[in-house]
Design an enzyme around this catalytic site. Structure first.
Site, short mmCIF file in Angstrom:
data_model
loop_
_atom_site.label_atom_id
_atom_site.label_comp_id
_atom_site.label_asym_id
_atom_site.label_seq_id
_atom_site.Cartn_x
_atom_site.Cartn_y
_atom_site.Cartn_z
N HIS A 17 0.84 -1.21 -0.12
CA HIS A 17 -0.12 0.01 0.04
C HIS A 17 0.89 1.23 -0.15
O HIS A 17 0.37 2.21 -0.80
CB HIS A 17 -0.81 0.10 1.07
CG HIS A 17 -1.81 -1.01 1.27
ND1 HIS A 17 -2.16 -1.80 2.37
CD2 HIS A 17 -2.95 -1.35 0.49
CE1 HIS A 17 -3.05 -2.70 2.09
NE2 HIS A 17 -3.32 -2.51 1.01
N LYS A 41 -15.40 -8.30 5.65
CA LYS A 41 -13.92 -8.62 6.16
C LYS A 41 -13.94 -8.78 7.71
O LYS A 41 -14.45 -7.77 8.11
CB LYS A 41 -12.88 -7.61 5.69
CG LYS A 41 -12.80 -7.94 4.06
CD LYS A 41 -11.59 -6.99 3.59
CE LYS A 41 -11.47 -7.21 2.28
NZ LYS A 41 -10.24 -6.24 1.72
N ARG A 94 -2.30 -7.12 -8.06
CA ARG A 94 -1.04 -8.00 -7.93
C ARG A 94 -1.16 -9.34 -9.06
O ARG A 94 0.02 -9.86 -9.11
CB ARG A 94 -1.28 -8.88 -6.56
CG ARG A 94 -0.88 -7.68 -5.57
CD ARG A 94 -1.45 -8.35 -4.08
NE ARG A 94 -3.05 -8.40 -3.96
CZ ARG A 94 -3.76 -8.56 -3.09
NH1 ARG A 94 -3.28 -8.48 -1.88
NH2 ARG A 94 -4.90 -8.74 -3.16
N SER A 131 -3.38 -7.68 2.91
CA SER A 131 -3.53 -7.69 4.43
C SER A 131 -4.03 -8.79 5.08
O SER A 131 -3.77 -8.92 6.32
CB SER A 131 -4.43 -6.21 4.51
OG SER A 131 -3.92 -5.14 4.36
#
Length: 163
Positions: A17, A41, A94, A131
């Protein structure tokens, strides 16, 4: 200088990030990191802790002139972008899976408010970091110190000390 929004839950804010933030700012953008709560989440750090860790990381990098950390209000991201005068959203990719997830949202944001999305490929050194994986590895006692800026690591250790 155009304003862009880098949205996310950032639970925790990773070196990936931070790299996206640094690169978006280097492209000549004023970057608003918009920290959100994602009810889908399982979070570890509360919103204020995340904001404080991100702000400290931005300060440590000397980016305070071009980067601001805010809470993303409930509602549509494009409404927030319009409210602050942002012309684009920045998202990191990614893998192809990230593109498959991000593309429909980018198209919808463009449809709803003519807000573009700038996709930046993550640096290969951090493309394996997410994360959720950091939280999992940390929770199982693994070392995540090379995946997080210092303020995020400190916040994670305070929230969930590993014995």
């Amino acid at each position: 200088m155009s304003t862009v929004v880098l949205p996310g839950s950032f639970d925790p804010f990773t070196l990936g990030h931070l790299d996206l933030t640094r690169r978006a700012a280097a492209l000549g953008h004023q970057v608003i990191i918009a920290v959100s709560h994602n009810p889908s989440k399982q979070g570890m750090l509360d919103l204020e802790t995340r904001k404080a860790a991100i702000s400290a990381s931005v300060e440590d990098e000397g980016l305070t002139a071009t980067v601001e950390v805010r809470t993303l209000p409930k509602g549509l991201l494009v409404d927030f972008c319009r409210e602050i005068g942002a012309g684009a959203v920045v998202r990191g990719l990614r893998s192809q899976l990230d593109l498959a997830y991000e593309e429909p949202m980018a198209r919808m944001n463009r449809h709803l408010a003519r807000i573009d999305t700038i996709f930046l490929l993550t640096d290969s050194a951090s493309s394996h970091i997410s994360s959720s994986l950091v939280r999992e590895v940390h929770g199982l006692g693994g070392d995540v110190s090379d995946m997080l800026p210092g303020p995020s690591l400190d916040a994670l250790r305070r929230a969930s000390p590993v014995s």
